[in-house]
Structures are given as C-alpha cells and as structure tokens.
Design a protein around this motif. Sequence first.
Motif, PDB file in Angstrom:
ATOM      1  N   LYS A  23     -48.777  16.939  60.815  1.00 18.11           N
ATOM      2  CA  LYS A  23     -47.342  16.603  60.848  1.00 18.11           C
ATOM      3  C   LYS A  23     -47.098  15.414  61.764  1.00 18.11           C
ATOM      4  O   LYS A  23     -46.349  14.486  61.437  1.00 18.11           O
ATOM      5  N   ARG A  24     -47.711  15.455  62.933  1.00 18.22           N
ATOM      6  CA  ARG A  24     -47.468  14.380  63.909  1.00 18.22           C
ATOM      7  C   ARG A  24     -48.047  13.048  63.450  1.00 18.22           C
ATOM      8  O   ARG A  24     -47.563  11.996  63.839  1.00 18.22           O
ATOM      9  N   ASP A  25     -49.110  13.134  62.660  1.00 16.18           N
ATOM     10  CA  ASP A  25     -49.727  11.896  62.162  1.00 16.18           C
ATOM     11  C   ASP A  25     -49.102  11.437  60.842  1.00 16.18           C
ATOM     12  O   ASP A  25     -49.588  10.484  60.230  1.00 16.18           O
ATOM     13  N   ASN A  26     -48.038  12.142  60.413  1.00 18.52           N
ATOM     14  CA  ASN A  26     -47.417  11.831  59.113  1.00 18.52           C
ATOM     15  C   ASN A  26     -48.444  11.811  57.978  1.00 18.52           C
ATOM     16  O   ASN A  26     -48.384  10.977  57.084  1.00 18.52           O
ATOM     17  N   SER A  27     -49.398  12.743  58.073  1.00 15.04           N
ATOM     18  CA  SER A  27     -50.442  12.840  57.065  1.00 15.04           C
ATOM     19  C   SER A  27     -49.998  13.807  55.967  1.00 15.04           C
ATOM     20  O   SER A  27     -49.254  14.765  56.226  1.00 15.04           O
ATOM     21  N   LYS A  28     -50.452  13.568  54.753  1.00 13.08           N
ATOM     22  CA  LYS A  28     -50.149  14.486  53.655  1.00 13.08           C
ATOM     23  C   LYS A  28     -51.143  15.646  53.596  1.00 13.08           C
ATOM     24  O   LYS A  28     -51.107  16.462  52.678  1.00 13.08           O
ATOM     25  N   ARG A  29     -52.036  15.674  54.549  1.00 19.21           N
ATOM     26  CA  ARG A  29     -53.050  16.739  54.600  1.00 19.21           C
ATOM     27  C   ARG A  29     -52.396  18.117  54.547  1.00 19.21           C
ATOM     28  O   ARG A  29     -51.376  18.365  55.188  1.00 19.21           O
ATOM     29  N   ARG A  30     -53.005  19.033  53.784  1.00 21.45           N
ATOM     30  CA  ARG A  30     -52.605  20.441  53.825  1.00 21.45           C
ATOM     31  C   ARG A  30     -53.778  21.274  54.344  1.00 21.45           C
ATOM     32  O   ARG A  30     -54.938  20.916  54.147  1.00 21.45           O
ATOM     33  N   ILE A  31     -53.439  22.364  54.985  1.00 21.24           N
ATOM     34  CA  ILE A  31     -54.452  23.259  55.546  1.00 21.24           C
ATOM     35  C   ILE A  31     -54.367  24.575  54.786  1.00 21.24           C
ATOM     36  O   ILE A  31     -53.302  25.198  54.726  1.00 21.24           O
ATOM     37  N   PHE A  32     -55.474  25.000  54.205  1.00 24.01           N
ATOM     38  CA  PHE A  32     -55.554  26.272  53.482  1.00 24.01           C
ATOM     39  C   PHE A  32     -56.519  27.194  54.220  1.00 24.01           C
ATOM     40  O   PHE A  32     -57.547  26.738  54.733  1.00 24.01           O
ATOM     41  N   LEU A  33     -56.199  28.442  54.264  1.00 25.24           N
ATOM     42  CA  LEU A  33     -57.185  29.393  54.777  1.00 25.24           C
ATOM     43  C   LEU A  33     -57.069  30.710  54.025  1.00 25.24           C
ATOM     44  O   LEU A  33     -56.004  31.048  53.505  1.00 25.24           O
ATOM     45  N   ILE A  34     -58.187  31.398  53.961  1.00 27.38           N
ATOM     46  CA  ILE A  34     -58.196  32.743  53.376  1.00 27.38           C
ATOM     47  C   ILE A  34     -58.488  33.749  54.480  1.00 27.38           C
ATOM     48  O   ILE A  34     -59.446  33.585  55.247  1.00 27.38           O
ATOM     49  N   THR A  35     -57.619  34.740  54.565  1.00 30.39           N
ATOM     50  CA  THR A  35     -57.842  35.862  55.478  1.00 30.39           C
ATOM     51  C   THR A  35     -58.037  37.115  54.643  1.00 30.39           C
ATOM     52  O   THR A  35     -57.564  37.200  53.512  1.00 30.39           O
ATOM     53  N   GLY A  36     -58.698  38.096  55.226  1.00 27.76           N
ATOM     54  CA  GLY A  36     -58.774  39.407  54.589  1.00 27.76           C
ATOM     55  C   GLY A  36     -57.546  40.216  54.951  1.00 27.76           C
ATOM     56  O   GLY A  36     -56.822  39.872  55.893  1.00 27.76           O
ATOM     57  N   ASP A  37     -57.296  41.294  54.226  1.00 29.42           N
ATOM     58  CA  ASP A  37     -56.161  42.140  54.631  1.00 29.42           C
ATOM     59  C   ASP A  37     -56.529  43.020  55.820  1.00 29.42           C
ATOM     60  O   ASP A  37     -55.706  43.249  56.705  1.00 29.42           O
ATOM     61  N   GLY A  38     -57.788  43.458  55.899  1.00 33.56           N
ATOM     62  CA  GLY A  38     -58.226  44.183  57.092  1.00 33.56           C
ATOM     63  C   GLY A  38     -58.153  43.299  58.325  1.00 33.56           C
ATOM     64  O   GLY A  38     -57.800  43.758  59.422  1.00 33.56           O
ATOM     65  N   GLU A  39     -58.453  42.025  58.131  1.00 31.01           N
ATOM     66  CA  GLU A  39     -58.447  41.063  59.244  1.00 31.01           C
ATOM     67  C   GLU A  39     -57.071  40.956  59.901  1.00 31.01           C
ATOM     68  O   GLU A  39     -56.961  40.581  61.079  1.00 31.01           O
ATOM     69  N   LEU A  40     -56.032  41.274  59.133  1.00 32.97           N
ATOM     70  CA  LEU A  40     -54.681  41.099  59.667  1.00 32.97           C
ATOM     71  C   LEU A  40     -54.336  42.118  60.743  1.00 32.97           C
ATOM     72  O   LEU A  40     -53.278  42.037  61.367  1.00 32.97           O
ATOM     73  N   ALA A  41     -55.240  43.072  60.995  1.00 29.62           N
ATOM     74  CA  ALA A  41     -55.033  43.963  62.141  1.00 29.62           C
ATOM     75  C   ALA A  41     -55.246  43.225  63.459  1.00 29.62           C
ATOM     76  O   ALA A  41     -54.768  43.668  64.512  1.00 29.62           O
ATOM     77  N   GLU A  42     -55.948  42.099  63.415  1.00 34.51           N
ATOM     78  CA  GLU A  42     -56.140  41.302  64.640  1.00 34.51           C
ATOM     79  C   GLU A  42     -54.807  40.646  65.018  1.00 34.51           C
ATOM     80  O   GLU A  42     -54.231  39.878  64.238  1.00 34.51           O
ATOM     81  N   GLY A  43     -54.341  40.917  66.225  1.00 38.38           N
ATOM     82  CA  GLY A  43     -53.025  40.437  66.646  1.00 38.38           C
ATOM     83  C   GLY A  43     -52.899  38.937  66.734  1.00 38.38           C
ATOM     84  O   GLY A  43     -51.786  38.389  66.659  1.00 38.38           O
ATOM     85  N   SER A  44     -54.019  38.249  66.906  1.00 35.46           N
ATOM     86  CA  SER A  44     -53.966  36.799  67.032  1.00 35.46           C
ATOM     87  C   SER A  44     -53.339  36.156  65.793  1.00 35.46           C
ATOM     88  O   SER A  44     -52.720  35.089  65.884  1.00 35.46           O
ATOM     89  N   ASN A  45     -53.488  36.805  64.605  1.00 37.43           N
ATOM     90  CA  ASN A  45     -52.865  36.271  63.394  1.00 37.43           C
ATOM     91  C   ASN A  45     -51.346  36.187  63.556  1.00 37.43           C
ATOM     92  O   ASN A  45     -50.716  35.218  63.129  1.00 37.43           O
ATOM     93  N   TRP A  46     -50.773  37.201  64.160  1.00 38.47           N
ATOM     94  CA  TRP A  46     -49.307  37.291  64.224  1.00 38.47           C
ATOM     95  C   TRP A  46     -48.758  36.397  65.322  1.00 38.47           C
ATOM     96  O   TRP A  46     -47.650  35.862  65.193  1.00 38.47           O
ATOM     97  N   GLU A  47     -49.518  36.246  66.399  1.00 36.38           N
ATOM     98  CA  GLU A  47     -49.168  35.215  67.401  1.00 36.38           C
ATOM     99  C   GLU A  47     -49.070  33.861  66.721  1.00 36.38           C
ATOM    100  O   GLU A  47     -48.092  33.122  66.870  1.00 36.38           O
ATOM    101  N   ALA A  48     -50.115  33.531  65.984  1.00 36.28           N
ATOM    102  CA  ALA A  48     -50.191  32.215  65.353  1.00 36.28           C
ATOM    103  C   ALA A  48     -49.134  32.066  64.265  1.00 36.28           C
ATOM    104  O   ALA A  48     -48.594  30.973  64.055  1.00 36.28           O
ATOM    105  N   ALA A  49     -48.821  33.169  63.576  1.00 39.70           N
ATOM    106  CA  ALA A  49     -47.786  33.121  62.539  1.00 39.70           C
ATOM    107  C   ALA A  49     -46.451  32.718  63.155  1.00 39.70           C
ATOM    108  O   ALA A  49     -45.704  31.910  62.585  1.00 39.70           O
ATOM    109  N   MET A  50     -46.160  33.265  64.320  1.00 40.43           N
ATOM    110  CA  MET A  50     -44.903  32.901  64.990  1.00 40.43           C
ATOM    111  C   MET A  50     -44.877  31.415  65.321  1.00 40.43           C
ATOM    112  O   MET A  50     -43.854  30.742  65.140  1.00 40.43           O
ATOM    113  N   ALA A  51     -46.006  30.915  65.795  1.00 43.61           N
ATOM    114  CA  ALA A  51     -46.069  29.478  66.118  1.00 43.61           C
ATOM    115  C   ALA A  51     -45.933  28.637  64.850  1.00 43.61           C
ATOM    116  O   ALA A  51     -45.233  27.631  64.830  1.00 43.61           O
TER     117      ALA A  51
END
Lengths: 314, 276
Positions: B138-166
């Motif tokens: 965003k800051r570089d005004n780039s058209k780059r997109r970031i994709f990631l795949i998470t598991g549904d079990g992985e979503l028990a890790e709280g760090s996902n939800w911290e980062a989601a808020m950000a």
Amino acid sequence: MNNAEHLANVMVTAFIDAVGQGMDIIPVVADSTSTAKIAPFIEKFPDRIVNVGIAEQTLVGTAAGLALAGKIAVTCNAAPFLIARANEQVKVDVCYNNTNVKLFGLNAGASYGPLASTHHAIDDISVVRGFGNIQIFAPSSPLECRQIIDYALAHVGPVYIRLDGKALPELHDESYRFRPGAIDLLRDGNDIALVAMGSTVHEAVDAASRLADQGITTRVINVPSIRPLDREALSESLRGMDRVISVEEHNVNGGVGSIVAEVLAEYGHGAKLKRLGIADGDYAIAADRKDMRAWHGIDAAGIVQQALNMMNHA
Amino acid sequence: MNPFLLSVPELEKKARAVRRHIINLNANSPAGGHTGADLSQVELLTALYFRILNCAPERVEDRDRDIYIQSKGHAVGCYYCVLAEAGYFPLAWLETYQHANSHLPGHPVKQKTPGIELNTGALGHGLPVAVGLAIAAKRDNSKRRIFLITGDGELAEGSNWEAAMAAAHYQLDNLVIINDKNGLQLAGATREILNTDPLDEKWRAFGMEVSACQGNDMHAVVAALESLTPCGKPHVLIAHTTKGAGVSFIAGKPEWHHRVPKGDEITLAMNELKDL
C-alpha cells in the motif's frame, strides 16, 4: 551524571537522521509510542510509523513482512514483551527467515524496577543467543548506542539491540569507534578483571575506581557486541588474569557471564570466575533500580565486595 | 499477469497431475507426510499459480509480483508439486521430499526451495507477516496482492486474530486470506477439538469481506477468486474442502493427516487420478 542521555532518545534521533539520508525505515510499535519516546519521529514523519496495538506477535510478524517487502523494519517496544510474548515470531519470522528487522528491546534488564517481574527482561540475551542469523548488541553509553544503531541500520539482516531504560552518562570520548565483534577495554589493571555489558558497565567502572582507592588495579572490559564477538580478543584481554568477575542486569545464565565462562574454558585459562547478575533460578526483586541492584549485588558496592572476597581467597 | 492463464478444464487436468505428484512425493518420503492436507488444497493452489497470481519463476525479484504464503506449512507437499509444475524447480526434485538435506524439507524453507516466499511450519505465522507485506505494498502504491492459505484448525492460534484486527484497521484490501476449511486436524474433527465456527461471522466481526466456495470444485474456486475486488477491507475466502480430496480411500479420513501411501495404495490412487 554528565551528558546523560536516554538511549531511546538516541534511537529516535538515529531513526530521524536515517530517514533524512533516504533509508526506508518503518518503526513498528505495539501501542508503545511513549515507551519508544518516538514523538519527535512522528512529528517529522507522521505517516511512517505502524502501530499494531497491544499485540507483540503481530508487531514482530508485521515487521518481518515489511522487511520482506524491502523496508527496514524497526520494532520499538518493551524488551520483556518483545522477546517473551513474541518469542516464536522472533525465532521464525525474523531469525529463521533472515529478514531485515531490527528489534529494539526497550527498558531491558530490570529497568521497570518496582513494576515487577512481568516487566523485567533478564532473559532476553540468553533467549536470543539461541536463535540463528541474528546479531546482538548491548550498548553501555549514548555514543556507543548511536554507533551501534547506525551500524545495525546499514547491516542487512536481523539485529537485536538491548537498550537500558534510564538515562546513561557517556563513558567514551569522541574518538570511540564501535566495531561489531570488538571488545572495549575501558580501564587496565592486573589484579582482577571485570567484564560487563550494558548499563552495568558503569557499575564496573565505579567499582574499579573504589578498588583503586584500596590499591587494587582492575581491568574493565565492556562487551557491547554479544554476536558477533571476537572471542579471541576477549580471551587475550583476560590472559594472565587469575580473577574475573562478570556483571550484568540479566540472569547469570546465558548472558555475558556465560560468554566469559565459555571463553575462559575454551581457551584454557585457569582464572577463577564469579558471575554477578540475577542468580540461577531467581527473578529480580521488584524495587527501585538502586535497591534492586544492591539486593542482587550488581551495584558498585556489590562488585567491590566480591572483588575483595576473591582477592582474600587467592 | 499470470503466465499460464489456464482455462477451468485445463486447471482441472493440472490439478489431477498435481495430485499424482502428491501421491508419489509422499510415497517416496522416508519421514511420513501430510497427504490429506496436501490433497485438500489442490484446487486452491492450482488455480492461484496457473490463473490468478501475478508471479512467475523468472520474476522472483519483481517488487510488484503477487506473493503467496503457505501458512499451513505442513501442506508443503502440495505446494512443492504446484511450484514444480509451474517451473520453479525440476520435477525430479519431488522424489527427494524429506530426504536428508533435500531441497524439499518437511515444511517450507525459502533458503532451500525456489519460489517459497516465507519459512512456515509453526502455525499462526502467515497472517501477521502477510499484514506487513500488504502494508508495504500500500505504501509503495504497488498493485501487489498477498494471498495466504490457512487451515481451519490453525485458526485456534490467537496470532491470526491479532493480525486480523491489524489487517482490518489498515484496510488491507490487497490481502486475501483463504481458509482451507476441511474440518479435520491432527487429533480429529476441528468442530470437536476446538470449534472455530461460525467462521464467516467471526471474520466479518473482525472487519473482513467474506465469501465462500466449494474448495475442491475448480469452477467454484476460480469464480470465487476472480470475483474479489478491492473494497477497503481484507478478503476472506472460506473454501469448503475435503481433507484428502480426490482419492476415495484417503478423503475425509483423519488418519491420513500424517500418513503416506504405500504398496497397493499407490496403484489404487493413481488409477483414480488418471486423466479423463
């Protein structure tokens, strides 16, 4: 305390200067703008900082992402939460991925004094020493701190810099030049050697003066560069010394005391070593800095006492 | 632009080839594997690398290329097979999965394998790093997109939800979080171990634009990925998948979380995965 300066202020000035020189630095904070004393930076560059809220795991992960995108990401928050709360993010996202993140551990050691052990970072050096790729520094004075930061920002790769939470007086004259890996011989003497890191270097220098009053000459060695470290040089500086005392506001395990023990053993020195710090298996007491250091025997008086004990038992 | 731009029938054919590689790769592994997780995300990763992502092996230094992060690092087998098919490294390397000091370790290691953007394996790390990448773009005004795949079990890790808020706070609409929602994790059904449902409502509450698709249906996957348009919010695509999809005796079986095919199982699987 002439020329005393808070190392966070040194850090922020270094950031402002670096951006002025064209470096794409992004400070990342976890609601820690006051801890980082970073208001002057925000005033000059209001859109540059990233604040992720009170979320250290995201602080470190986000910094790694910024670095992967070519930024120089600098994290600025309290050392205890940076290293403990985000331990795996430091290990994996920053160190294992070898990202260009500079981790600034603010108010390290027991700087937070009466706020008690949740707020003390007396394990940070030992933890980070267990990780690969990362360089580790513990400045003892404003001038040394500035030179370490300038080096760290220019170096490509992960760096941890442990910053004390109080204003520190200058130990060095203007001719001082920090070199990564180099040890810093502050005072020479033959009766006993004191090896210290960070703010406790001042206690060691003070102790050396008091010992001189009693006719004991003391070699004072500052170790600002935990990794890289010129172990050969440290060995040489300890050669011929029968008594060595290490001093740190850190647990005696894994910090500068452990490094000295390793070097003495690896190079076959016969010196007797006393490691001063927070004792094995202990936490720092919750108290004002002065009282805390006195309690744990890591103030000048405690060092003098240990030195005299060693001299008397030689 | 994606260098392949395969049609849906071509993507389906590619997905079968990827599945055959997954069976062989795991069968050749001396250290087990995650066959079920690998097969679960085949359509998602095949669609990304052969139609959606703006990236290619010869453009790894391009600052505007899209970035893919394999947050569920244990499904690295699928990731390797797709990267090899896309030309990031020789197909022959797939026979060395988890061999001593191989180019293909048991979790993604960028220093070892061309095409990998982030070392993962410990769960809950992908999203915070993706947030940093997305903020930088965003800051570089780039058209780059970031994709990631998470598991549904992985979503028990709280760090996902911290980062989601950000991610929501910084309005990262260049970020696409794909949940490979196959309902199974190491010890059994995600719903029974730690229920992460209702996922769509959770993500919406965290400030995301949420959509869903059948994650093993190539038509549905392509349609869902191509319908994502910047809207001021991060995107979440909940992909309803089957762990072990594509091979009848592996699909939906929890024991295939950490199993590899052996003997007759290899032949049976390959028969099911023949080109139509």
